[in-house]
Design an enzyme around this catalytic site. Structure first.
Site, mmCIF file in Angstrom:
data_model
loop_
_atom_site.group_PDB
_atom_site.id
_atom_site.type_symbol
_atom_site.label_atom_id
_atom_site.label_comp_id
_atom_site.label_asym_id
_atom_site.label_seq_id
_atom_site.Cartn_x
_atom_site.Cartn_y
_atom_site.Cartn_z
ATOM 1 C CG ASP A 136 -1.967 0.942 1.287
ATOM 2 O OD1 ASP A 136 -2.565 1.259 0.145
ATOM 3 O OD2 ASP A 136 -3.131 0.620 1.985
ATOM 4 C CB CYS B 176 -2.679 -0.733 -2.389
ATOM 5 S SG CYS B 176 -4.413 -0.438 -2.182
ATOM 6 C CG ASP C 273 -9.441 2.503 -0.384
ATOM 7 O OD1 ASP C 273 -8.917 1.436 -0.664
ATOM 8 O OD2 ASP C 273 -8.866 3.230 0.300
HETATM 9 C C1 DGJ Z 1 -5.703 1.816 2.085
HETATM 10 C C2 DGJ Z 1 -6.056 0.837 1.165
HETATM 11 O O1 DGJ Z 1 -6.533 1.173 0.138
HETATM 12 C C3 DGJ Z 1 -7.175 -0.215 1.965
HETATM 13 O O2 DGJ Z 1 -7.683 -0.923 1.292
HETATM 14 C C4 DGJ Z 1 -6.582 -0.604 3.028
HETATM 15 O O3 DGJ Z 1 -5.688 -2.123 2.909
HETATM 16 C C5 DGJ Z 1 -6.155 0.675 3.971
HETATM 17 N N1 DGJ Z 1 -5.084 1.560 3.483
HETATM 18 C C6 DGJ Z 1 -5.612 -0.023 5.573
HETATM 19 O O4 DGJ Z 1 -4.815 1.189 5.589
#
Ligand code: DGJ
Length: 793
Positions: free
Chosen positions: A491, A539, A561
């Site tokens: 992420d 991500c 998200d």
């Molecule tokens: C942002 C991501 O896009 C979510 O899916 C999740 O993993 C959160 N961060 C966790 O902090």
């Protein structure tokens, strides 16, 4: 195939031709990019030269109020010529491809042709950056590369341009390398990746804009005399403006018309500009954003721009999408997971957020297993003192209070259940409230003498500093080693601010953002090579870094998200213009949806998410049995059709309030279709489902899996049939609905591929307010259907 015929150079793919000419001044004139002229190895040089002669602009007299290139070429004005690459200071006032200042402060540059070399069966790629793979699925040489050398003599600079054509694709990839052969440092102000000068105007630019949870909305802009810029300046390729764009004609449709699809293998700030000059010539540029960028190029050093890809199609947006999908699958994705079916997973984020511990995790895992899922992802909240998003990023040791068995322990327990363990990490960040920050406050990006701006309570580690990259390689490597994971969700939840690398001297601060991206690539490369069997998923708060650069390391990216099925249909449709379905991970979540509070049916949530790499992200343990049974069925259906959905040819048959998609297997023997409606309208016309991409000569069975209709959907209309009065939503209403199911409509037709594509199936009519039976398609707001197509003997 690449040919040089005298001063003319042509690049040919199966369906396209790209032509340029070396002028006697040494400039490279761009002549053509479009449908193939059918040239091959046997085409006589004279034929090629005659066509190039006919296409070249005729310069007969000087144009008023322009700069003549020199005394010998009074009619040559660089302002009105299609150029392969452009610079500043010699009469071309348009947006330049390359800009730099030599040690004497001069910004005039003029790169002239020196040599053209054709590298048969070879590919040259930029150093330290992601690149397209040479190996395709074609026969003979997988690719050929054109290597052009240009020189600016007064500044002693060499510019090399590399163009690669592939046997199995119409995509051409290219990049540029600038070499400082002078004795002095050069201040590089831009070196872009792709210039496309087109001889005419009348182009539109489709760009994909958005924001967090609202990624990839296509916007069509007219290219005119005021330059359009599609760029990112947040440090990542960004959800604001994706680097994938399309140049096309105003009347181009999904199935017909001219389109050029363009993308960049880069994950930082990018820049795409388009504009026409006073004579209607169009210039398009793409590369690293020049905003804030400078690079000090010492004598003898070179700078490589990222690789860019371009694809021409005369078959509309659909032609571009399928061409890009194939190229991404064959030449961008790599490693163990390139072609492998992606596992169906359960992710803990929307199921538990930070309230996760071993007990809850294992309960979820057992439910996931019961539903047939293959992997469970432990999202945020497993490490250090991470109770919420204000702390602990950087402290990558498991919290033993929450997970007494440690990562190894839970991984073993999952393995015993036949499940893989997935782990969330956010390596590029640090919380101020963390052990890491307390020990090493100097490892972050930090503008000197200024209060740091906040973004999700976290700071960027300084990946422009190789020692930080080295630290992360060791730390994250150790975590993955210990955890025995089979999947990693990488992420990145903060856009750039306070950009300044304490590791660089003041005159090099313009390099920081790009050096960060180079540091990131080196980290990703080392870790993906060290853990070749791990499936990495990119991500960045959803789709804030969804680009071909990331896809060279990680074969899939969390698309958004936003898990609301209706928003997702639009977002995934946006991605589908340039990226294959398998690259977009998509999850079924709970309702009301956490981002929109919208209620959609479980089947619609699945029907949208299955057109991607499927996962679930909800508390399965809280689902009623009927819903769990439905999930079980969905997972097994997905596994049956996964290879088609992940690797098939994708067609957008309709977009807007109704989304119609079809994904057809490579051998054209199977296909999955989606019909999704956003808002219902009354008394609708018949809906024909016309397929695409099938074999016209085959016979196919087109069918649905009929679903029972819930009596509750009819509200107090129940009283039009009930002998006794039933109060809406009463216990009695629910009890009756539980036992009394209405049959849903059935579709089952065996017809030819030709009929299915030309006429299509007239589907059972949608509910119209005047009656209901088992031939009625109960199609309320947010309803959807999947149809399956299978070749029959
Ligand atoms: C942002 C991501 O896009 C979510 O899916 C999740 O993993 C959160 N961060 C966790 O902090």
């Amino acid at each position: 195939m690449i040919r040089r015929c005298g001063n003319d150079i042509v690049l040919c793919t199966k369906h396209t031709t790209y032509a340029m000419r070396v002028l006697d001044t040494g400039h490279l004139e761009h002549l053509y990019y479009g449908a193939s002229f059918g040239w091959d190895e046997r085409t006589p040089d004279a034929d090629i030269c005659a066509s190039c002669d006919a296409m070249a602009a005729r310069r007969v007299f000087p144009l008023g109020n322009t700069i003549s290139y020199d005394k010998e070429h009074p009619a040559l004005t660089l302002e009105n010529i299609c150029l392969e690459i452009s610079s500043q200071g010699k009469g071309d006032p348009r947006d330049p491809f390359v800009a730099a200042r030599t040690a004497d402060g001069c910004a005039t540059l003029d790169f002239l042709f020196e040599d053209a070399e054709i590298l048969r069966g070879e590919k040259v790629s930029p150093e330290g950056l992601p690149y397209a793979l040479a190996e395709g699925h074609g026969d003979g040489f997988a690719c050929d590369t054109l290597h052009l050398t240009l020189r600016d003599m007064p500044a002693a600079l060499k510019l090399e341009l590399f163009y690669t054509v592939y046997d199995d694709s119409d995509v051409i990839s290219r990049f540029a390398r600038l070499i400082n052969e002078s004795k002095y440092p050069l201040r590089l102000e831009r070196l872009l990746s792709l210039q496309m000068d087109l001889p005419d105007d009348g182009w539109m630019l489709s760009v994909f804009h958005g924001a967090w949870v609202r990624e990839m909305k296509r916007e069509v802009l007219k290219v005119g005399s005021a330059r359009i810029v599609n760029a990112s300046s947040v440090g990542t390729s960004s959800s604001r403006s994706n680097p994938f764009v399309m140049l096309h004609r105003p009347d181009t449709t999904e199935t017909a018309g001219e389109v050029i699809g363009l993308n960049l293998l880069y994950s930082g700030d990018h820049y795409e500009s388009a504009g026409t000059n006073a004579w209607g010539k169009t210039r398009f540029l793409s590369g690293i954003s020049p905003e804030g960028f400078t690079w000090m190029l010492a004598p003898g050093e070179h700078f490589d721009a990222p690789e860019a890809v371009m694809l021409w199609s005369g078959e509309g947006f659909g032609g571009i999408s399928r061409g890009m999908h194939r190229f991404v699958r064959n030449h961008i994705l790599r490693g163990t997971w390139k072609d492998r079916p992606r596992p169906v997973l359960l992710n803990t984020w929307e199921a538990a957020y930070f309230d996760i511990n071993e007990d809850r995790f294992l309960k979820l895992a057992r439910c996931a297993k019961d539903c047939g899922m293959e992997l469970v992802v432990l999202d945020d909240g497993w490490f250090g003192e991470r109770r919420d998003d204000t702390r602990a990023l950087g402290d990558w040791t498991v919290n033993k209070k929450k997970f007494p068995s440690g990562l190894k322990g839970i991984s073993r327990k999952l393995k015993e259940m036949g499940l893989g363990l997935g782990l969330w990490i956010e390596p590029e960040m640090v919380s101020v409230d963390s052990e890491l920050y307390r020990a090493h406050p100097d490892r972050i990006m930090q503008a000197p003498g200024r209060e740091h701006a906040e973004g999700r309570n976290q700071r960027l580690l300084d990946l422009a500093d190789p020692s930080v990259v080295c630290y992360l390689t060791e730390t994250i490597g150790a975590v993955l080693e210990e955890a025995d994971v089979s999947y990693v969700k990488w992420d990145m939840n903060r856009i750039f601010s306070d950009v300044y690398s304490p590791s660089l001297p003041p005159e090099r601060q313009g390099e920081t953002a790009h050096r960060y991206v180079l540091g990131l690539y080196s980290l990703m490369k080392t870790l993906t090579e060290r853990f070749p069997d791990v499936l990495f998923e990119g991500c960045a708060s959803g789709g804030n870094r969804f680009d071909l650069g990331i896809l060279c390391y990680f074969p899939q990216i969390w698309g958004s998200d936003n898990t609301d099925a209706i928003c997702r249909a639009r977002i995934q449709e946006g991605y589908s213009y340039g990226y294959p379905l398998s690259c977009v991970s998509a999850h079924v979540s709970s309702v009301p949806n956490h981002q929109t509070l919208r209620e959609t049916g479980l089947s619609t949530r699945f029907n949208v998410a299955c057109f991607g790499s499927l996962g679930y992200e909800l508390n399965l343990c809280d689902l009623p049995k009927a819903a769990l049974d439905a999930v079980k069925e969905q997972v097994s259906l997905y596994k049956k059709w996964r290879s088609v959905l992940q690797n098939g040819s994708f067609f957008r048959l309709r977009t807007g309030n109704t989304h119609k998609w079809i994904c057809v297997a490579e051998d054209k023997k199977r296909a999955v279709c989606l019909l999704l409606q956003e808002l219902a309208q009354a008394n609708m016309p018949d809906e024909r489902f016309r397929a695409a991409g099938l074999d016209p000569s085959l016979r196919y069975r087109f069918y649905n899996i009929p679903r029972a209709v819930d009596l509750m959907d009819f509200g107090d209309l129940v009283n039009t049939q009930s002998p006794v009065h039933i109060r809406q939503n009463s216990l009695m209403h629910r009890a009756v609905a539980k036992v009394y199911k209405l049959d849903g409509e059935t579709e089952d037709h065996t017809v030819s591929g030709s009929m299915l594509m030309n006429a299509g199936i007239t589907l059972a009519p949608a509910y119209a307010g005047t009656g209901f039976n088992d031939q009625t398609r109960c199609f309320t707001d947010f309803s959807s259907r999947l149809y399956f197509v299978e070749a029959v003997e």
